[in-house]
Scaffold this motif. Structure first.
Motif, PDB file in Angstrom:
ATOM      1  N   VAL A 177       0.843  -1.200   0.000  1.00  0.00           N
ATOM      2  CA  VAL A 177       0.000   0.000   0.000  1.00  0.00           C
ATOM      3  C   VAL A 177       0.876   1.247   0.000  1.00  0.00           C
ATOM      4  O   VAL A 177       0.621   2.202  -0.748  1.00  0.00           O
ATOM      5  N   VAL A 178       1.931   1.252   0.807  1.00  0.00           N
ATOM      6  CA  VAL A 178       2.853   2.392   0.840  1.00  0.00           C
ATOM      7  C   VAL A 178       3.471   2.600  -0.545  1.00  0.00           C
ATOM      8  O   VAL A 178       3.528   3.729  -1.044  1.00  0.00           O
ATOM      9  N   ALA A 179       3.922   1.543  -1.184  1.00  0.00           N
ATOM     10  CA  ALA A 179       4.515   1.666  -2.521  1.00  0.00           C
ATOM     11  C   ALA A 179       3.508   2.241  -3.513  1.00  0.00           C
ATOM     12  O   ALA A 179       3.841   3.110  -4.332  1.00  0.00           O
ATOM     13  N   TYR A 180       2.270   1.787  -3.429  1.00  0.00           N
ATOM     14  CA  TYR A 180       1.225   2.287  -4.325  1.00  0.00           C
ATOM     15  C   TYR A 180       0.960   3.772  -4.068  1.00  0.00           C
ATOM     16  O   TYR A 180       0.861   4.570  -5.011  1.00  0.00           O
ATOM     17  N   LEU A 181       0.837   4.146  -2.797  1.00  0.00           N
ATOM     18  CA  LEU A 181       0.607   5.551  -2.458  1.00  0.00           C
ATOM     19  C   LEU A 181       1.767   6.425  -2.908  1.00  0.00           C
ATOM     20  O   LEU A 181       1.550   7.533  -3.419  1.00  0.00           O
ATOM     21  N   ARG A 182       2.986   5.948  -2.739  1.00  0.00           N
ATOM     22  CA  ARG A 182       4.150   6.730  -3.163  1.00  0.00           C
ATOM     23  C   ARG A 182       4.129   6.981  -4.664  1.00  0.00           C
ATOM     24  O   ARG A 182       4.496   8.064  -5.123  1.00  0.00           O
ATOM     25  N   GLU A 183       3.700   6.013  -5.419  1.00  0.00           N
ATOM     26  CA  GLU A 183       3.679   6.160  -6.881  1.00  0.00           C
ATOM     27  C   GLU A 183       2.495   7.001  -7.363  1.00  0.00           C
ATOM     28  O   GLU A 183       2.626   7.786  -8.307  1.00  0.00           O
ATOM     29  N   HIS A 184       1.333   6.876  -6.719  1.00  0.00           N
ATOM     30  CA  HIS A 184       0.115   7.481  -7.255  1.00  0.00           C
ATOM     31  C   HIS A 184      -0.474   8.624  -6.437  1.00  0.00           C
ATOM     32  O   HIS A 184      -1.427   9.268  -6.901  1.00  0.00           O
ATOM     33  N   HIS A 185       0.042   8.864  -5.228  1.00  0.00           N
ATOM     34  CA  HIS A 185      -0.615   9.853  -4.358  1.00  0.00           C
ATOM     35  C   HIS A 185       0.368  10.758  -3.634  1.00  0.00           C
ATOM     36  O   HIS A 185       0.283  11.976  -3.740  1.00  0.00           O
ATOM     37  N   ASN A 186       1.287  10.188  -2.876  1.00  0.00           N
ATOM     38  CA  ASN A 186       2.162  10.982  -2.027  1.00  0.00           C
ATOM     39  C   ASN A 186       3.513  10.279  -1.894  1.00  0.00           C
ATOM     40  O   ASN A 186       3.603   9.251  -1.222  1.00  0.00           O
ATOM     41  N   PRO A 187       4.556  10.843  -2.499  1.00  0.00           N
ATOM     42  CA  PRO A 187       5.878  10.215  -2.416  1.00  0.00           C
ATOM     43  C   PRO A 187       6.411  10.066  -0.992  1.00  0.00           C
ATOM     44  O   PRO A 187       7.306   9.262  -0.746  1.00  0.00           O
ATOM     45  N   GLY A 188       5.834  10.804  -0.048  1.00  0.00           N
ATOM     46  CA  GLY A 188       6.277  10.739   1.341  1.00  0.00           C
ATOM     47  C   GLY A 188       5.524   9.736   2.202  1.00  0.00           C
ATOM     48  O   GLY A 188       5.738   9.676   3.413  1.00  0.00           O
ATOM     49  N   ALA A 189       4.633   8.944   1.607  1.00  0.00           N
ATOM     50  CA  ALA A 189       3.883   7.955   2.400  1.00  0.00           C
ATOM     51  C   ALA A 189       4.845   6.992   3.072  1.00  0.00           C
ATOM     52  O   ALA A 189       5.899   6.651   2.519  1.00  0.00           O
ATOM     53  N   ARG A 190       4.480   6.545   4.283  1.00  0.00           N
ATOM     54  CA  ARG A 190       5.367   5.635   5.030  1.00  0.00           C
ATOM     55  C   ARG A 190       4.561   4.832   6.040  1.00  0.00           C
ATOM     56  O   ARG A 190       3.464   5.225   6.428  1.00  0.00           O
ATOM     57  N   ARG A 191       5.145   3.720   6.455  1.00  0.00           N
ATOM     58  CA  ARG A 191       4.543   2.916   7.516  1.00  0.00           C
ATOM     59  C   ARG A 191       4.821   3.594   8.848  1.00  0.00           C
ATOM     60  O   ARG A 191       5.889   4.146   9.070  1.00  0.00           O
ATOM     61  N   ASN A 192       3.840   3.560   9.748  1.00  0.00           N
ATOM     62  CA  ASN A 192       3.993   4.135  11.080  1.00  0.00           C
ATOM     63  C   ASN A 192       4.543   3.107  12.058  1.00  0.00           C
ATOM     64  O   ASN A 192       4.277   1.918  11.923  1.00  0.00           O
ATOM     65  N   VAL A 193       5.239   3.617  13.056  1.00  0.00           N
ATOM     66  CA  VAL A 193       5.640   2.798  14.186  1.00  0.00           C
ATOM     67  C   VAL A 193       4.409   2.607  15.058  1.00  0.00           C
ATOM     68  O   VAL A 193       3.659   3.563  15.300  1.00  0.00           O
ATOM     69  N   GLN A 194       4.168   1.397  15.524  1.00  0.00           N
ATOM     70  CA  GLN A 194       2.998   1.128  16.370  1.00  0.00           C
ATOM     71  C   GLN A 194       3.154   1.855  17.699  1.00  0.00           C
ATOM     72  O   GLN A 194       4.218   1.861  18.300  1.00  0.00           O
ATOM     73  N   MET A 195       2.045   2.465  18.158  1.00  0.00           N
ATOM     74  CA  MET A 195       2.077   3.310  19.351  1.00  0.00           C
ATOM     75  C   MET A 195       1.305   2.710  20.527  1.00  0.00           C
ATOM     76  O   MET A 195       1.020   3.406  21.490  1.00  0.00           O
ATOM     77  N   GLY A 196       0.885   1.457  20.442  1.00  0.00           N
ATOM     78  CA  GLY A 196       0.143   0.832  21.540  1.00  0.00           C
ATOM     79  C   GLY A 196      -1.260   1.382  21.646  1.00  0.00           C
ATOM     80  O   GLY A 196      -1.988   1.453  20.670  1.00  0.00           O
ATOM     81  N   ALA A 197      -1.643   1.821  22.851  1.00  0.00           N
ATOM     82  CA  ALA A 197      -3.004   2.307  23.097  1.00  0.00           C
ATOM     83  C   ALA A 197      -3.324   3.571  22.302  1.00  0.00           C
ATOM     84  O   ALA A 197      -4.481   3.859  22.040  1.00  0.00           O
TER      85      ALA A 197
END
Length: 133
Positions: free
Chosen positions: A15-35
């Protein structure tokens, strides 16, 4: 890493790769933040995005989670991006509840009406571009 975790990570990366190509080159996976988790992916305009690649699809839990994470991420909208079995990333589903979708469509409508009123030529080009896409 479990097979389920690996499948989820693979889907998030796709999904990140798709978003980077078609929507936002800065898209990235987030670090999990728990609660106070802020969603799986950052960079989908105005959204906290929850990516799901599960055999059994449970939309209600996905939407509830995405909406909670939108609040945590200070984003106005939450959505789930759900993998469609045996299909590529572009064939996945973006899912949100009706209330969220109506708020989003109202925002788009109001923004386009303002643009049309103040910059008709710019609005017209924008409209034609997106009708053709």
């Amino acid at each position: 890493m479990s097979a389920n975790k690996a499948r989820g990570t693979t889907w998030e990366s796709a999904v990140v790769a798709y978003l980077r190509e078609h929507h936002n080159p800065g898209a990235r996976r987030n670090v999990q933040m728990g609660a106070k988790d802020i969603g799986d992916i950052d960079g989908y305009y105005l959204h906290a995005l929850e990516a799901k690649a599960e055999k059994a699809i449970t939309l209600s839990s996905y939407i509830a989670q995405a909406n909670r994470e939108a609040v945590n991420a200070s984003q106005p909208y939450g959505c789930a991006v759900v993998k469609r079995r045996m299909k590529g990333t572009a064939d996945g589903y973006v899912v949100r509840d009706v209330a969220t979708d109506v708020r989003l469509m109202n925002r788009f409508r109001d923004a386009e009406e303002l643009l049309k009123e103040y910059q008709f030529d710019v609005w017209y080009e924008h409209d034609q571009h997106h009708r053709a896409a």
